[in-house]
Design an enzyme around this catalytic site. Structure first.
Site, mmCIF file in Angstrom:
data_model
loop_
_atom_site.group_PDB
_atom_site.id
_atom_site.type_symbol
_atom_site.label_atom_id
_atom_site.label_comp_id
_atom_site.label_asym_id
_atom_site.label_seq_id
_atom_site.Cartn_x
_atom_site.Cartn_y
_atom_site.Cartn_z
ATOM 1 N N SER A 25 32.619 33.440 45.148
ATOM 2 C CA SER A 25 32.901 32.006 45.195
ATOM 3 C C SER A 25 33.577 31.517 43.920
ATOM 4 C CB SER A 25 31.636 31.177 45.456
ATOM 5 O OG SER A 25 30.790 31.201 44.319
ATOM 6 N N THR A 57 38.422 32.300 48.701
ATOM 7 C CA THR A 57 36.976 32.345 48.529
ATOM 8 C C THR A 57 36.418 31.015 49.034
ATOM 9 O OG1 THR A 57 35.187 32.855 46.948
ATOM 10 C CG2 THR A 57 37.031 31.545 46.105
ATOM 11 N N TYR A 58 35.261 30.600 48.545
ATOM 12 C CA TYR A 58 34.691 29.311 48.941
ATOM 13 C C TYR A 58 34.200 28.589 47.693
ATOM 14 C CZ TYR A 58 30.311 31.897 48.551
ATOM 15 O OH TYR A 58 29.279 32.666 48.086
ATOM 16 N N GLY A 73 32.146 36.670 41.001
ATOM 17 C CA GLY A 73 32.248 37.913 41.754
ATOM 18 C C GLY A 73 33.497 38.708 41.411
ATOM 19 N N ALA A 74 33.925 39.540 42.364
ATOM 20 C CA ALA A 74 35.049 40.448 42.135
ATOM 21 C C ALA A 74 36.322 39.719 41.721
ATOM 22 C CB ALA A 74 35.302 41.275 43.389
#
Length: 129
Positions: A25, A57-58, A73-74
């Site tokens: 996210s 993403t969100y 994240g990634a």
């Protein structure tokens, strides 16, 4: 017929944090989300102006007034603190709604504060003939 339309964006935000070990996210100051008409958990595209990377993403709501734009994240491999990004959303609309639609564009300064003046988006320069 439905059309996928550009709904809103936060233009040239500065990445404040990148947390590789979070699930995913992007955490965005809740004031910016509200001003740009982006809801928590809404899908967003992030276009990195500094590096040229793009991802989907969100959004998650961060602390109001913090100016936070934290890539989680990634995606933290593709976005680092100090990078300029455009955070955009799209929406599906029927043809009549799409023809009336005006997207919301939120321009921010280097500290992710909304600019006092929010001029309308204009087309880029034309290529020479």
């Amino acid at each position: 017929m439905n059309r996928r339309m550009f709904k809103s964006k936060i233009h040239r935000a500065t990445v404040t944090h990148a947390d590789l070990h979070y699930e995913g996210s992007v955490t965005i100051d809740a004031d910016l989300l509200e001003a740009a008409d982006i809801l928590p958990y809404e899908a967003v595209d992030i276009w990195n102006v500094t590096r040229g990377s793009r991802l989907t993403t969100y959004a998650l709501a961060g602390a109001r007034g913090s100016g936070v734009v934290c890539i989680n994240g990634a995606a933290a491999h593709l976005n680092q603190p100090g990078d300029l990004v455009i955070i955009a959303t799209f929406a599906d609309m029927d043809d009549a709604e799409a023809r009336r639609h005006t997207p919301r564009v939120l321009r921010v300064d280097g500290r992710n504060r909304p600019l006092a003046e929010q001029p309308p988006e204009t087309p880029g320069p034309l290529a020479p003939n």
